[in-house]
Design an enzyme around this catalytic site. Structure first.
Site, PDB file in Angstrom:
ATOM      1  N   GLU A 146       0.801  -1.094  -0.091  1.00 51.19           N
ATOM      2  CA  GLU A 146      -0.048   0.052  -0.039  1.00 51.19           C
ATOM      3  C   GLU A 146       0.701   1.089   0.005  1.00 51.19           C
ATOM      4  O   GLU A 146       0.490   2.123  -0.784  1.00 51.19           O
ATOM      5  CB  GLU A 146      -0.880  -0.223   1.250  1.00 51.19           C
ATOM      6  CG  GLU A 146      -2.174  -1.045   1.088  1.00 51.19           C
ATOM      7  CD  GLU A 146      -2.905  -1.183   2.169  1.00 51.19           C
ATOM      8  OE1 GLU A 146      -4.186  -1.006   1.812  1.00 51.19           O
ATOM      9  OE2 GLU A 146      -2.474  -1.364   3.176  1.00 51.19           O
ATOM     10  N   GLU A 190      -4.086  -9.513   3.966  1.00 53.14           N
ATOM     11  CA  GLU A 190      -4.817  -9.304   5.126  1.00 53.14           C
ATOM     12  C   GLU A 190      -5.838 -10.007   5.336  1.00 53.14           C
ATOM     13  O   GLU A 190      -6.258 -10.389   6.347  1.00 53.14           O
ATOM     14  CB  GLU A 190      -5.162  -7.595   5.075  1.00 53.14           C
ATOM     15  CG  GLU A 190      -4.453  -6.715   5.227  1.00 53.14           C
ATOM     16  CD  GLU A 190      -3.441  -6.165   4.047  1.00 53.14           C
ATOM     17  OE1 GLU A 190      -2.824  -5.240   3.982  1.00 53.14           O
ATOM     18  OE2 GLU A 190      -3.625  -6.876   2.872  1.00 53.14           O
TER      19      GLU A 190
END
Length: 697
Positions: A105, A125
């Site tokens: 990210e 995740e």
């Protein structure tokens, strides 16, 4: 500025360098340091382009697990990524090792990305019951389109640098091992060509192309099967869809809402527990960290059947040569043929290359002569469950194998100490219980005998890591940890069917809980003859083993999937269990023989009797020291028996249900059912009296 993130400059390139061993995780210090270094780079009038890179073996590999469960300190990661994206100077991320989760990210907050060819990227995740919460669900699809973003985010799987380039995630892939040189070269190119700031949030081509696509509904439909019962994968689809239906800022708000829903889900707690438990099991109680580990550079395996062949593949897969010994050439040829077929099937699916098939097969040698084991470092016996046969084999191994060779049995139930008694070296004897199919299942239940040396214990745990298994060290008793509990569940499942339930009703309760298959479908997969032999072995040893309608199936050669008929019937080329009226008839006849009048049984009773009996038995296993910790039991059941990881394992699940609730039910069934395995465990009673949980031990 933080010591773990520094700013420097080479020519007209400003370098933001992260150095936070071992994996440059996004701790508070790293997040703060990134912001401070970015500000310094923005103010540096000599820097035309900024380059983000990391020292050590990897780019930012995700969140700092040392901060799990603690309140987030500012700056949070979304704010860090936003500040990077708002930079008025072009930012280049140079990726090596892995850029995972928050690490990717951060890279997506940069304008350009260059990766070494050995690098991998991903957003894992979902494997912790979460979704990317710092813009990953909004920025990634702007680079890849919906399909690839959904694949990566709903599975959490990594992609190679080559695939990342093809998908548009990175802009360049460079060979070699010098990430700084690769990053500087690309950053200099950006400067020399006067390339503009290119914020990912502003890219619209891929979003516009996929607007109105039915790909989201297709993924939801597919997830009903692939991720049955799971919460986070469906929320991931919702979040990615927001990138195609909402402006970027609103999509980020939607991502945050969905992220918090995942944070509040009990599944997240279960997956976090599973995550840490898997890492903790490698630490064996009472085994010093500096215990010497023996070299295992060659392996011998006895038996070329399903288990022996699968075990051999594990070692060949990591480059360790294997010799398989069989009694007859026909059996040996058949076993080697099946191994080749398995590899060929993997090659057809693109998982390995044809060259890897040949390389791995070249590491596996067949033999009919035990003398070929004389120089092996580790020998694993993988024949059927018969103590007399196993003792005979270990006597032969003792006479043939070199001093210091580890002699292991793949037994799933039998006494390791009795097996070791057939040798003059019980300190070198250990159980290595692989799970079927051995080349696929991740669990390796390593069983210590009373005389197994610390060196051998440490070595087999190291071997588990080497062959990419999750090794758990357990004590010696009938069935060890996993099968001891399974046998109790199996006994209750059988009793429930005897009393009036159907096999498919019992199985459905278990699959609704999250198991990939139920008790009876699992029996068909493993082979009904396996349990039959175990029961016969116990009967031969004088144990009082009750008659079973499953024995009748074995005697009629209904052995499960391998004969296309067991508890269920199967169609050619399919593993789907189909209820069989013939079995209903056999069960009905058995009830009449035993004088049983069938009754209606609720799903709740099935759940309690199948699951609570396991929890009670697990408490006894802990009392006896067969398992050192509750988390060892959780890991055994997650990786060996398909217990849903999002429920954290049977012990974690029991803590969530409430041990007082479980104890009350155990006491009730002890009164009503009367079987010895319903005798409440002393540890369970003590924990309830003290107001504690298994997790408190």
């Amino acid at each position: 500025m933080s010591d773990v993130v520094t700013y420097s400059r080479e020519g007209n390139v400003g370098l933001i360098t992260v150095n936070y061993p071992p994996v440059n995780a996004l701790s508070h210090a790293v997040r703060s340091g990134l912001v401070a270094a970015l500000e310094q780079g923005q103010k540096d009038s000599e820097a035309k382009v900024l380059l983000l890179l990391c020292e050590g073996r990897t780019f930012i590999a995700g969140a700092d697990i040392r901060e799990f469960g603690k309140p987030m300190q500012e700056p949070g990661l979304p704010a860090v990524v936003e500040q990077f994206e708002n930079s008025d100077k072009p930012l280049v991320a140079a990726i090596h090792g892995t850029a995972l989760g928050g690490g990717l990210e951060v890279a997506l907050g940069c304008d350009y990305r260059v990766a070494l060819s050995s690098a991998r990227v991903g957003l894992p995740e979902v494997k912790l019951g979460l979704l990317p919460g710092a813009g990953g669900t909004q920025r990634l699809p702007r680079l890849t389109g919906a399909q690839k973003a959904l694949e990566m985010i709903t599975t959490g799987n990594f992609v190679s640098a080559k695939d990342a380039l093809a998908a548009g995630i990175v802009d360049s892939v460079e060979d070699g091992g010098d990430v700084k040189a690769a990053g500087l070269a690309y950053a200099q190119k950006v400067a020399d060509e006067d390339k503009p700031v290119r914020r990912v949030r502003d890219l619209t081509d891929k979003v516009d192309a996929d607007k109105g696509s039915d790909v989201f509904e297709q993924f939801r439909t597919a997830l009903q099967k692939k991720a049955r019962g799971q919460f986070a994968p469906f929320k991931c689809v919702d979040a990615v869809e927001a990138a195609f239906t909402l402006p970027f800022a609103d999509g980020m708000k939607r991502e945050r809402e969905l992220f918090m829903e995942c944070m509040d889900s009990p599944q997240r707690a279960g997956l976090i527990h599973s995550f840490f438990a898997e890492r903790e099991v490698s630490k064996v109680k009472g085994l010093p960290k500096d215990t010497p580990v023996r070299d295992v550079n060659s392996v011998g395996i006895i038996g070329a059947g399903t288990m022996g062949g699968g075990i051999a593949m594990n070692f060949a897969n990591v480059g360790i040569p294997v010799t398989i010994v069989e009694m007859k050439q026909e059996a040996l040829d058949k076993g080697l043929g099946i191994i080749r077929k398995n590899y060929e099937n993997s090659a057809k699916k693109g998982r390995i290359t044809q060259q890897q098939v040949e390389d791995r097969m070249a590491l596996i040698t067949g033999s009919l002569d035990y003398d070929d084991f004389k120089d092996k470092d580790l020998i694993i016996e993988a024949v059927f469950e018969n103590m007399a046969v196993k003792k005979e084999i270990f006597t032969r191994l003792d006479s043939v194998c070199k001093p210091g060779a580890i002699l292991a049995s793949n037994t799933s139930t039998l006494d390791i100490d009795e097996i070791a008694s057939a040798t003059k070296r019980p300190e070198d004897v250990v159980g290595m219980h692989f799970f079927s199919p051995a080349n696929v299942m991740k669990l390796l239940e390593n069983v210590r005998g009373s005389k197994t040396s610390d060196e051998v214990k440490a070595t087999v745990m190291a071997v588990a890591r080497k062959i990419k298994k999750v090794g758990v060290m357990v004590g010696n008793c009938h069935g060890f940890v996993g099968n001891r509990m399974l046998h109790k569940r199996g006994a209750e499942a059988m009793a429930l069917v005897n009393e009036g339930a159907t096999p498919q009703q019992v199985d459905k309760v278990l699959t609704d809980l999250g198991y990939p298959m139920g008790q009876f479908a699992m029996s068909d997969l493993a082979g009904i003859d396996v349990g039959y032999r175990i029961r016969e072995e116990l009967r031969n040893a004088g144990e009082n083993v009750a008659p079973s309608w499953m024995d009748k199936l074995a005697e009629q050669n209904r052995l499960g999937q391998k004969t296309m008929a067991g508890v269920y019937k199967y169609e050619e080329g399919s593993r789907k269990p189909i209820p069989d009226p013939e079995v209903e008839k056999i069960i009905g006849e058995f009830r009449k023989e035993q004088g049983i009048t069938p009754r209606d049984i609720t799903d709740q009773e099935i759940l309690e009797r199948c699951m609570y009996v396991m929890v009670n038995e697990a408490a006894k296993i802990l009392e006896e020291g067969i398992a050192d910790r509750a988390l060892d039991i959780d890991v055994v059941w997650i990786y060996g028996y398909g217990f849903p990881a999002y429920r954290g394992g049977p012990m974690f699940w029991a803590d969530q249900i409430g041990l007082d609730v479980i104890l009350a039910a155990v006491e009730k069934y002890h009164r009503e059912v009367g079987a010895d395995h319903w005798e409440p465990a002393a540890l369970l009673k003590q924990l309830v009296a003290d107001g504690k949980k298994f997790g408190d031990l």
